[in-house]
Design an enzyme around this catalytic site. Structure first.
Site, short mmCIF file in Angstrom:
data_model
loop_
_atom_site.label_atom_id
_atom_site.label_comp_id
_atom_site.label_asym_id
_atom_site.label_seq_id
_atom_site.Cartn_x
_atom_site.Cartn_y
_atom_site.Cartn_z
N ASP A 155 1.04 -0.96 0.03
CA ASP A 155 -0.11 -0.14 0.18
C ASP A 155 0.81 1.13 0.16
OD1 ASP A 155 -2.64 1.50 -0.07
OD2 ASP A 155 -3.15 0.82 1.89
N GLU A 172 3.37 5.09 -3.84
CA GLU A 172 3.20 6.36 -4.30
C GLU A 172 4.91 7.66 -3.93
OE1 GLU A 172 -0.65 5.15 -4.35
OE2 GLU A 172 1.00 6.02 -2.85
N ASP A 182 -8.51 4.96 -3.67
CA ASP A 182 -9.19 4.55 -2.13
C ASP A 182 -10.55 5.89 -3.06
OD1 ASP A 182 -7.63 3.30 -0.53
OD2 ASP A 182 -7.31 5.05 0.63
#
Length: 735
Positions: free
Chosen positions: A389, A392, A472
């Site tokens: 997760d 980035e 999300d």
């Protein structure tokens, strides 16, 4: 005057030196350097593609033509403008004839001393993150902001550059920012309906702009201007060229194509096992259950360990899951709270990005340390796969209560990423993080294929066993419609494995701009949206439910006899019936550089109006998927004229080349089989039904295997390829 040296063509202009390298399949690497130096670091991650030597040089008036096996390349000797032409003399793509490119020298800076950095701690949805507000910096190198101007054809369509978050489709006439974000995945590849792609070799931020008759692609920090022109007879052939340059897609294990159950979050070993047992009790298919964040002790974000008060015996947990035929995936993060043992190890070796608690994935030794923590603390517990997760690894847009404009998001990411990592690498952190997991797992478990669910990627991520997902997102019908486009945009960018949070991550409405679901909970209205979202997800490369605010198990939406519960169960059952087909399509993506999903115009390029259709798509060679993206059950469907069609569920025949109104009952969306296709379907007794949809030359390549053994790095495949046609079966083992 064109000079030839080291299999490349060079032209000196008043502004610098143009270099052209003609490669296999007609690929042209087009490069421009202000000082005539072509730094080897540019495009370093690209695969070695054979240089084509079969070409002829034709000298014209003020231009040179390189006549290759596949295309013609015309170079304006005065301006250095390049035009790519097919063998019939038709222009495929032109750089602007006057001033085709610009480069601006920039200095690259890094934090001179971590102790000098003024750091702010910000609470985000991804935990507390550190942000450099000010720091003493020192110059470490020189790079260039680059801009290439193109002259596109009036009717030409461009799609790609990764996954957008606003329902982007045709990029013509727009400004599109290519950077990483929670709901955005940057990929430096765009394709055109003129059957070519442009792949940037950059690892930095980039943007596309077309306005007031001027179109260009800009990169923020490169050693020189550099892109690959990838032609093809068809758009799928262009994607093959992309994979040739960036790497073959890894093959996933068969279980990864089944149903993956997840939510934010399962809080204990007992809860995970109870959910798994309930799936088995209800005889609902499931191949994987996922542990989201907080496997660690409270207050130790990112520590790669289990909180023994909630997970007293993780190995016993995974053993029981494995006995039930269920795999275990868990979330791990690149950032680690400063009070964790993992963080201390990195800090001692100075392996953290400046001013942060994020490990430096660009450092090979840091990657090894990160995986050693995984290997020491998690693999012994029987973890099958990882969910990487926040890869980035920063999302400045989520620090705001009001949504920034797209240009603001781009500038903030550029600033914040440039403060903590090399600006020339700022878009590729997720690629290197995926490399960490891949390289570690193939050494630690060479007999198992790698599965890495991750939120950010880059060109080449596909070779590391990554599954990219859309971030999300929030629950609304409009978002569902935009998600269909997002997946197809990713496919057009060359990425084979993409998925989403079925039902959306956020269901309710919160204070922040991004927490903007439209429902109060599991209402009847949300149940219908969830079912339609799940039905769409069942025809994606990876089938997964996840989110916050409400539970996502099938029985959270009703019980036996309830229409929504029965629709969810039927959808999962339908996915498993189709597994032989899906697994074979996945194998073709690996072995043949195929596409799993793709827009209709990839298969039917010549039909008028088909480019605008973004709510239907092809799934493998034989199925067209038509999701329901509004509360209405009746949808309008276009059946392309290039084929006749069969209703996948009823077998009803339809002639192509027309639009129909189709009623979708709550337990299924519209799916059509191409006439002349064979769809292998799993029977409950383990056999495979050969479902033939009559038409000309019906055939299908079926891939099966007998386990997870897969030595990709050795060039060996334990996959049996079964050639099926409507008359005979032929067995062939792929090597």
């Amino acid at each position: 005057m064109i000079n030839i040296d080291d299999n490349s063509f060079y032209l000196k202009t008043k502004n610098g030196t143009l270099r052209l390298t003609i490669m296999d399949c007609g690929i042209v690497r087009t490069s421009f350097s202000v000082d005539g130096v072509f730094d080897a670091r540019q495009g370093k991650g690209m695969c070695n593609v054979q240089v084509e030597k079969d070409h002829e040089i034709i000298q014209g008036q003020n231009e040179t033509i390189i006549d290759t096996k596949y295309i013609l390349v015309r170079i304006n000797e005065e301006t250095g403008a390049v035009t790519y032409v097919d063998k019939k003399g038709k222009t495929i793509l032109s750089e602007r004839r006057t001033c085709p490119r610009q480069l601006e020298k920039i200095s690259l800076y890094k934090v001179a001393d971590n102790n000098s950095a003024v750091v702010e701690e910000i609470e985000t949805a991804d935990g507390i993150k550190k942000k450099i507000k000010a720091a003493d910096k020192e110059e470490y190198g020189i790079a260039y902001k680059t801009r290439t101007y193109f002259e596109f054809e009036p009717e030409e369509m461009l799609i790609g550059f990764g996954q957008g978050e606003n329902g982007e489709w045709n990029l013509r006439g727009s400004t599109y920012y290519i950077h990483q974000a929670n709901r955005k995945i940057a990929i430096p590849m765009v394709v055109s309906t003129n059957n070519y792609g442009i792949l940037l070799s950059t690892n930095s931020l980039a943007l596309f702009s077309e306005k007031n008759g001027e179109a260009y692609i800009q990169t923020e920090a490169d050693y020189y201007l550099d892109y690959y022109f990838i032609p093809g007879d068809t758009l799928p052939a262009v994607i093959k060229g992309f994979r040739k340059l960036t790497g073959r897609a890894a093959m996933l294990p068969k279980w990864a194509y089944g149903y993956i159950q997840s939510k934010e979050r399962y809080k204990s070993q007992g809860e995970i096992l109870d959910v798994a047992r309930e799936f088995k009790k209800r005889k609902i298919g499931i191949d994987c259950i996922v542990l989201d964040w907080l496997s660690w002790e409270d207050g130790k974000w990112g520590q790669k360990s289990f909180d023994r008060s909630r997970f007293p015996s993780p190995k016993e947990m995974t053993d029981e899951l494995h006995d039930m035929g269920i795999h275990f995936m868990m979330s791990i993060w690149p950032n680690m709270s400063p009070n964790t043992e993992d963080n201390k190890e990195f800090k001692e070796k100075n392996y953290l990005l400046p001013g942060t608690d994020i490990y430096d994935a660009f450092n090979e030794e840091a990657r090894k340390l990160y995986f050693s923590q995984v290997e020491r603390n998690l693999l012994p517990s029987g973890v099958d796969a990882f969910w990487c997760d926040s890869s980035e690894p920063i999302t400045p847009e989520w620090e705001h209560h009001i949504e920034p404009e797209d240009g603001e998001k781009y500038c903030e990411f550029r600033t914040d990423a440039g403060n903590i990592m090399p600006l020339e690498m700022a878009n590729s952190y997720g690629l290197y993080h995926a490399m960490t997991i891949w390289e570690g797992l193939i050494c630690a478990r060479p007999d198992k294929r790698v599965v890495n669910l991750t939120r950010s990627g880059w060109a080449g991520s596909q070779k590391y066993g990554t599954i990219l997902w859309s971030g999300d997102v929030s629950a609304s019908w409009d978002c569902l419609k935009r998600q269909v486009r997002a997946g197809l945009q990713m496919a057009a960018s060359g990425m084979p494995y993409w998925t989403l949070d079925a039902g959306a991550f956020f269901v309710k409405r919160g204070f922040q701009w991004y927490w903007n679901g439209e429902y109060e909970g599991i209402t009847d209205e949300y149940k219908k949206l969830y079912v339609r979202w799940l039905e769409f997800a069942a025809f994606l490369p990876i089938f997964r439910s996840h989110g916050t605010d409400v539970s996502r198990e099938p029985w959270a939406f009703g019980d036996k006899g309830d229409q929504y519960y029965e629709a969810i169960v039927a959808t999962i059952k339908g996915r498993y019936r189709l597994i032989p087909y899906i697994y074979s399509v996945g194998a073709a993506a690996c072995l043949d550089d195929g596409m799993i999903i793709r827009p209709l115009f990839f298969d039917y390029p010549d039909e008028e109006g088909i480019r605008e259709i973004s709510d239907q798509y092809m799934f493998g060679p034989g199925l067209m998927i038509c999701p329901v993206v509004s509360p209405k059950d009746t949808i309008s469907i276009y059946l392309p004229a290039g084929n006749n069609w069969y209703d996948y569920y009823t077998g009803k025949f339809y002639e192509g080349g027309r639009r129909i109104e189709y009623e979708c009952p709550i337990d299924r969306i519209a799916v059509f089989a191409v006439a002349g296709s064979i769809i292998p379907l799993a029977e409950e007794d383990g056999t495979i039904e050969k479902k033939v949809y009559p038409g000309k030359d019906a055939s299908f390549n079926l891939y099966e295997d007998d386990g997870e053994s897969y030595g990709y790095e050795r060039g060996q495949y334990s996959i049996t390829k079964l050639m099926w046609d409507d008359k005979q079966c032929k067995l062939d083992v792929e090597k």
